[in-house]
Write a protein that holds these residues in place. Structure first.
Motif, PDB file in Angstrom:
ATOM      1  N   THR A 176      74.102  95.533  79.023  1.00  0.00           N
ATOM      2  CA  THR A 176      73.443  96.820  78.787  1.00  0.00           C
ATOM      3  C   THR A 176      71.940  96.751  79.026  1.00  0.00           C
ATOM      4  N   ARG A 187      76.110  99.636  71.841  1.00  0.00           N
ATOM      5  CA  ARG A 187      75.439  98.724  70.904  1.00  0.00           C
ATOM      6  C   ARG A 187      75.625  99.134  69.447  1.00  0.00           C
ATOM      7  N   GLU A 217      73.826  92.405  75.175  1.00  0.00           N
ATOM      8  CA  GLU A 217      72.713  93.363  75.067  1.00  0.00           C
ATOM      9  C   GLU A 217      71.582  93.029  76.045  1.00  0.00           C
ATOM     10  N   GLY A 233      81.789  97.131  73.013  1.00  0.00           N
ATOM     11  CA  GLY A 233      80.863  96.070  72.638  1.00  0.00           C
ATOM     12  C   GLY A 233      81.549  94.817  72.125  1.00  0.00           C
TER      13      GLY A 233
END
Length: 417
Positions: free
Chosen positions: A182, A393, A241, A233
């Motif tokens: 991400t 997230r 992340e 996630g």
């Protein structure tokens, strides 16, 4: 007398040859696809020139990041090529509105394309189309067949099967279930939200309803893709992340991940890097028997410089771009970039064959944010990147993401007010 006749014949022949050479027209193509130079020079141009003696083609690409600025300055100066490679939607529409691109609606070759195929290069009301579609990219999931076999999972066709497969791969522990980060944001929206989303908002039905103001981003069908992303996630591996797009590509091609949320543009690159067999599956539907939808996104087209000195020859080339011959050459030279024409195009690459086969069983749409809805501030495309990341997230709920996007869109877009 004989000598005089021979001399006269030679002179006449020379004049005829000189006239023939003088009639040759060279057309120049502007493009950002500098990595395609060899394909144009070795495959596309020779095929066209063989069928169209007297017309020569010169492919002159710019660096991708510089293309828009370089092209605009050339067009303003009157030095741009006869043919202009067109990015989809607003950038090319602006060129048409400024009088730089010719209206090609009456071009015979345009009959080989559907309205959806032409949507990336048409006016908002569809009354004019200014570039001939060349190719689209299709979204879905690429997977490691060896990993699936080792773990004992089947290709999923429903959401329940999809998450069951992810869970089983995670429990096995030998592979990261899904390679996507991400850090760069765009992939969370492009390979996430707009990949799985069409199954919820029913492709073109929902996309056009959003443009018309008949649906809102707070409606269940627009929030639901975020709800699915909120579950991703747990399966993206440690440190996702901070994981960049190239990181994700490397993780998958090195055989460390089982699934890669993908665009078909990855095919040729992945083919050269992996030492395992790849497969692909379309975004799983909510329940067995549901109609499936895919993002078959308009990506590249080619138009005519309105000020070309050779409009007839340029139209000859553009009609050829709409032909079955061009479609076959381009789709096989660049596996993963699929013809947008109605021609049946046989492809040699097995992974490309799998992606394009979805067109026969699923309904096609394009990315929801690309047409009209990202012209204002806040930009819906960029906001969807941010929202997709926040939801994955766990920093924002799916409902809050939908509310934020709707508020931003309604702040400047009249049909949503």
């Amino acid at each position: 007398m004989l000598k005089r006749t021979i001399t006269g014949s030679l002179l006449a022949t020379t004049v005829l040859c000189t006239n023939a050479m003088a009639q040759d027209v060279t057309l120049t193509i502007e493009s950002w696809r500098n990595d395609d130079l060899a394909i144009w020079q070795e495959q596309i141009i020779p095929a066209f020139e063989a069928a169209n003696p007297g017309i020569k083609i010169k492919f002159t690409p710019s660096a991708p990041a510089e293309y828009n600025a370089v092209l605009n300055s050339k067009l303003d100066a009157g030095s741009a090529g006869d043919l202009v490679t067109c990015r989809p939607f607003d950038a090319s529409l602006a060129l048409y509105d400024a009088g730089h691109l010719a209206n090609l609606s009456d071009l015979d070759g345009m009959n080989n394309f559907s309205d959806v195929a032409k949507s990336g290069w048409s006016t908002d009301d569809g009354s004019a189309t200014f570039c001939v579609p060349m190719a689209s990219v299709i979204h879905g999931f690429i997977y490691n067949k060896d990993a699936f076999s080792e773990v004992g999972v089947e290709v999923p066709s429903t959401e329940a099967e999809f998450f069951a497969a992810l869970e089983k791969i995670k429990e096995d522990g030998n592979y990261i279930p899904m390679a996507m980060g991400t850090n760069d944001q765009w992939e969370a929206a492009t390979m996430g939200y707009n990949n799985i989303g069409p199954n919820y908002w029913k492709g073109e039905e929902g996309r056009l309803a959003l443009i018309n103001g008949d649906q809102k981003l707070t409606d269940p069908q627009w929030v639901a893709p975020f709800s699915q992303l909120a579950k991703w996630g747990a399966y993206l591996g440690d440190g996702y992340e901070a994981q960049t797009y190239p990181d994700s590509q490397n993780i998958f091609t090195l055989g460390r991940a089982a699934i890669y949320p993908a665009g078909s543009w990855e095919i040729s690159g992945f083919n050269n890097l992996v030492d395992f067999e790849m497969g692909a599956f379309n975004p799983p539907v909510q329940a067995a028997g549901d109609t499936c939808y895919i993002s078959d996104h308009t990506d590249i087209a080619i138009g005519m410089n309105a000020k070309t000195a050779h409009p007839e020859e340029t139209k000859t080339f553009l009609n050829w771009v709409g032909s079955a011959e061009f479609a076959k050459i381009y789709a096989n030279a660049l596996p993963g970039f699929f013809s947008l024409s109605n021609h049946e195009v046989g492809m040699e690459d097995p992974l490309a064959q799998e992606f394009v086969s979805w067109r026969s069983k699923c309904e096609s749409s394009i990315r929801s944010t690309y047409q009209i809805l990202s012209r204002g501030t806040p930009n819906l495309e960029n906001e969807t990147w941010n929202a997709s990341v926040a939801v994955i997230r766990g920093n924002e709920t799916p409902e809050a993401a939908g509310e934020r996007l709707q508020k931003g869109l309604a702040s400047w877009y009249a049909p949503q007010q």
